[in-house]
Design a protein around this motif. Structure first.
Motif, PDB file in Angstrom:
ATOM      1  N   LEU A  47     -25.082  92.059  74.992  1.00 59.56           N
ATOM      2  CA  LEU A  47     -24.517  91.972  76.290  1.00 59.56           C
ATOM      3  C   LEU A  47     -24.654  93.186  77.153  1.00 59.56           C
ATOM      4  O   LEU A  47     -24.339  92.999  78.468  1.00 59.56           O
ATOM      5  CB  LEU A  47     -23.090  91.505  76.334  1.00 59.56           C
ATOM      6  CG  LEU A  47     -22.617  89.989  76.045  1.00 59.56           C
ATOM      7  CD1 LEU A  47     -21.435  89.580  76.293  1.00 59.56           C
ATOM      8  CD2 LEU A  47     -23.461  89.123  77.195  1.00 59.56           C
ATOM      9  N   SER A  74     -31.025  84.822  76.346  1.00 64.82           N
ATOM     10  CA  SER A  74     -29.984  85.063  75.143  1.00 64.82           C
ATOM     11  C   SER A  74     -30.356  84.984  73.811  1.00 64.82           C
ATOM     12  O   SER A  74     -31.400  84.076  73.575  1.00 64.82           O
ATOM     13  CB  SER A  74     -29.050  84.095  75.459  1.00 64.82           C
ATOM     14  OG  SER A  74     -27.881  83.896  74.153  1.00 64.82           O
ATOM     15  N   ASP A  79     -19.855  83.929  70.074  1.00 62.55           N
ATOM     16  CA  ASP A  79     -18.901  84.442  71.163  1.00 62.55           C
ATOM     17  C   ASP A  79     -19.429  85.030  72.213  1.00 62.55           C
ATOM     18  O   ASP A  79     -19.033  84.829  73.512  1.00 62.55           O
ATOM     19  CB  ASP A  79     -17.948  85.535  70.141  1.00 62.55           C
ATOM     20  CG  ASP A  79     -17.110  84.580  69.261  1.00 62.55           C
ATOM     21  OD1 ASP A  79     -16.903  83.456  69.414  1.00 62.55           O
ATOM     22  OD2 ASP A  79     -16.742  85.344  68.500  1.00 62.55           O
ATOM     23  N   ASP A  80     -20.472  85.873  72.350  1.00 64.73           N
ATOM     24  CA  ASP A  80     -21.170  86.391  73.245  1.00 64.73           C
ATOM     25  C   ASP A  80     -21.816  85.580  74.202  1.00 64.73           C
ATOM     26  O   ASP A  80     -21.753  85.680  75.499  1.00 64.73           O
ATOM     27  CB  ASP A  80     -22.139  87.493  72.924  1.00 64.73           C
ATOM     28  CG  ASP A  80     -21.378  88.824  72.233  1.00 64.73           C
ATOM     29  OD1 ASP A  80     -20.381  89.035  72.653  1.00 64.73           O
ATOM     30  OD2 ASP A  80     -21.974  89.660  71.772  1.00 64.73           O
ATOM     31  N   TRP A  81     -22.567  84.516  73.791  1.00 66.79           N
ATOM     32  CA  TRP A  81     -23.214  83.482  74.410  1.00 66.79           C
ATOM     33  C   TRP A  81     -21.960  82.818  75.451  1.00 66.79           C
ATOM     34  O   TRP A  81     -22.388  82.460  76.601  1.00 66.79           O
ATOM     35  CB  TRP A  81     -23.778  82.694  73.697  1.00 66.79           C
ATOM     36  CG  TRP A  81     -24.295  81.409  74.489  1.00 66.79           C
ATOM     37  CD1 TRP A  81     -24.110  79.880  74.262  1.00 66.79           C
ATOM     38  CD2 TRP A  81     -25.076  81.350  75.495  1.00 66.79           C
ATOM     39  NE1 TRP A  81     -24.465  79.171  75.039  1.00 66.79           N
ATOM     40  CE2 TRP A  81     -25.328  79.859  75.879  1.00 66.79           C
ATOM     41  CE3 TRP A  81     -25.983  82.304  76.389  1.00 66.79           C
ATOM     42  CZ2 TRP A  81     -25.942  79.550  77.055  1.00 66.79           C
ATOM     43  CZ3 TRP A  81     -26.624  81.683  77.334  1.00 66.79           C
ATOM     44  CH2 TRP A  81     -26.692  80.416  77.660  1.00 66.79           C
ATOM     45  N   GLN A  82     -20.999  82.453  74.708  1.00 63.09           N
ATOM     46  CA  GLN A  82     -19.919  81.699  75.459  1.00 63.09           C
ATOM     47  C   GLN A  82     -19.393  82.710  76.815  1.00 63.09           C
ATOM     48  O   GLN A  82     -19.149  82.160  77.916  1.00 63.09           O
ATOM     49  CB  GLN A  82     -18.713  81.371  74.557  1.00 63.09           C
ATOM     50  CG  GLN A  82     -19.144  80.209  73.823  1.00 63.09           C
ATOM     51  CD  GLN A  82     -19.614  79.057  74.390  1.00 63.09           C
ATOM     52  OE1 GLN A  82     -19.221  78.742  75.456  1.00 63.09           O
ATOM     53  NE2 GLN A  82     -20.510  78.283  73.786  1.00 63.09           N
ATOM     54  N   LYS A  83     -19.351  83.994  76.718  1.00 55.39           N
ATOM     55  CA  LYS A  83     -18.995  85.032  77.711  1.00 55.39           C
ATOM     56  C   LYS A  83     -20.174  84.893  78.826  1.00 55.39           C
ATOM     57  O   LYS A  83     -19.713  84.823  79.886  1.00 55.39           O
ATOM     58  CB  LYS A  83     -18.741  86.145  77.071  1.00 55.39           C
ATOM     59  CG  LYS A  83     -17.495  86.574  76.163  1.00 55.39           C
ATOM     60  CD  LYS A  83     -17.745  87.872  75.517  1.00 55.39           C
ATOM     61  CE  LYS A  83     -16.577  88.198  74.388  1.00 55.39           C
ATOM     62  NZ  LYS A  83     -16.625  89.452  73.898  1.00 55.39           N
ATOM     63  N   LEU A  84     -21.287  85.007  78.417  1.00 56.05           N
ATOM     64  CA  LEU A  84     -22.158  84.900  79.407  1.00 56.05           C
ATOM     65  C   LEU A  84     -22.201  83.433  80.083  1.00 56.05           C
ATOM     66  O   LEU A  84     -22.331  83.508  81.445  1.00 56.05           O
ATOM     67  CB  LEU A  84     -23.655  85.185  78.697  1.00 56.05           C
ATOM     68  CG  LEU A  84     -24.966  85.047  79.701  1.00 56.05           C
ATOM     69  CD1 LEU A  84     -24.699  86.094  80.853  1.00 56.05           C
ATOM     70  CD2 LEU A  84     -26.183  85.492  78.932  1.00 56.05           C
ATOM     71  N   LYS A  85     -22.045  82.546  79.448  1.00 53.37           N
ATOM     72  CA  LYS A  85     -22.123  81.228  79.807  1.00 53.37           C
ATOM     73  C   LYS A  85     -20.877  80.978  81.003  1.00 53.37           C
ATOM     74  O   LYS A  85     -21.228  80.443  81.927  1.00 53.37           O
ATOM     75  CB  LYS A  85     -22.121  79.978  78.745  1.00 53.37           C
ATOM     76  CG  LYS A  85     -22.173  78.737  79.403  1.00 53.37           C
ATOM     77  CD  LYS A  85     -22.129  77.936  77.785  1.00 53.37           C
ATOM     78  CE  LYS A  85     -22.091  76.208  78.714  1.00 53.37           C
ATOM     79  NZ  LYS A  85     -22.070  75.313  77.287  1.00 53.37           N
ATOM     80  N   SER A  86     -19.930  81.518  80.436  1.00 48.99           N
ATOM     81  CA  SER A  86     -18.601  81.531  81.568  1.00 48.99           C
ATOM     82  C   SER A  86     -19.021  82.056  82.676  1.00 48.99           C
ATOM     83  O   SER A  86     -18.524  81.738  83.751  1.00 48.99           O
ATOM     84  CB  SER A  86     -17.342  82.165  80.836  1.00 48.99           C
ATOM     85  OG  SER A  86     -17.054  81.268  79.510  1.00 48.99           O
ATOM     86  N   GLU A  87     -19.576  83.322  82.523  1.00 50.64           N
ATOM     87  CA  GLU A  87     -19.916  84.120  83.675  1.00 50.64           C
ATOM     88  C   GLU A  87     -21.084  83.582  84.820  1.00 50.64           C
ATOM     89  O   GLU A  87     -20.878  83.308  86.130  1.00 50.64           O
ATOM     90  CB  GLU A  87     -20.619  85.641  83.409  1.00 50.64           C
ATOM     91  CG  GLU A  87     -20.810  86.452  84.395  1.00 50.64           C
ATOM     92  CD  GLU A  87     -19.724  87.044  84.914  1.00 50.64           C
ATOM     93  OE1 GLU A  87     -19.720  87.785  86.005  1.00 50.64           O
ATOM     94  OE2 GLU A  87     -18.482  86.987  84.357  1.00 50.64           O
ATOM     95  N   SER A  90     -19.077  80.527  86.244  1.00 53.32           N
ATOM     96  CA  SER A  90     -17.891  80.844  87.274  1.00 53.32           C
ATOM     97  C   SER A  90     -18.533  81.364  88.515  1.00 53.32           C
ATOM     98  O   SER A  90     -17.858  81.083  89.689  1.00 53.32           O
ATOM     99  CB  SER A  90     -17.114  82.218  86.933  1.00 53.32           C
ATOM    100  OG  SER A  90     -18.027  83.261  86.699  1.00 53.32           O
TER     101      SER A  90
END
Length: 206
Positions: A47, A74, A79-87, A90
């Motif tokens: 990330l 990606s 876990d990191d994919w979910q963080k980027l996807k959430s970004e 949002s």
């Protein structure tokens, strides 16, 4: 709505801008103009990608993040994919990938209900392709490790020889207080090498 193109390669030896013309042609065919290009040489499994997050910081709701392939965005773990996807979600940024035809409709305007349905479908496909890209990354790393292990067993593995002259120049630049971005641009070293040499410089000063 702005189109923001993201180009990535894993190492300095690779051409991150290789797919630039393909992205330009794709946008032109749809009557779109790419407002900005964000290019970097960083691992898709991390990330720590300044240009990607500069793109997201610049983006407005409804902007398009245009990529050649999903793995340019990606090779992250789950876990990191979910963080980027959430970004991405949002900021309401639409991801359009040349290797994901279902995403191409995101480059056109649509009513709210259609947009939500397409968002949901595209989200599932992005999840699937991101998982495949990560598996490919893990498989290649495993094969590489197995190859090195076999060479070590036969006494044929010597490891990568350090570039003594380059490393000495990098350490001198670090002592001088040059920025990481400047050093990377000047020498082509990786961030991991820069971090390791930076630790050596700190130990010298201690």
């Amino acid at each position: 709505m702005f189109v923001r193109a993201y180009l990535r390669a894993s190492t300095k030896e690779q051409d991150a801008g290789r797919a630039k013309n393909d992205l330009i042609d794709f946008a032109k065919e749809r009557g779109l103009h790419i407002a900005a290009f964000y290019t970097e040489n960083e691992s898709g499994a991390s990330l720590q990608r300044p240009e990607l997050f500069r793109l997201l910081s610049d983006a407005h709701e409804g902007d398009i993040l245009l990529i050649e392939q999903v793995d340019r965005l990606s090779r992250l773990n789950s876990d990191d994919w979910q963080k980027l996807k959430s970004e991405l979600q949002s900021r309401r940024v639409r991801v359009v990938a040349l290797d994901l035809p279902t995403s191409w409709i995101m480059a056109t305007t649509a009513d709210d209900i259609t947009s939500r349905m397409l968002d949901a479908l595209n989200s599932m496909l992005l999840d699937m392709l991101a998982a495949i890209a990560r598996k490919d990354y893990d498989d290649r790393r495993r094969r590489q490790a197995q190859g090195i292990a076999k060479l070590k067993e036969s006494g044929g593995y010597r490891g990568r020889k350090p570039d003594v002259q380059r490393n000495a120049a990098i350490m001198q630049m670090l002592r001088r207080g040059d920025s990481w971005n400047h050093i990377i641009a000047a020498t082509g070293c990786s961030r991991s090498t820069l971090s390791r040499l930076g630790q050596q410089v700190k130990q010298e000063a201690a």
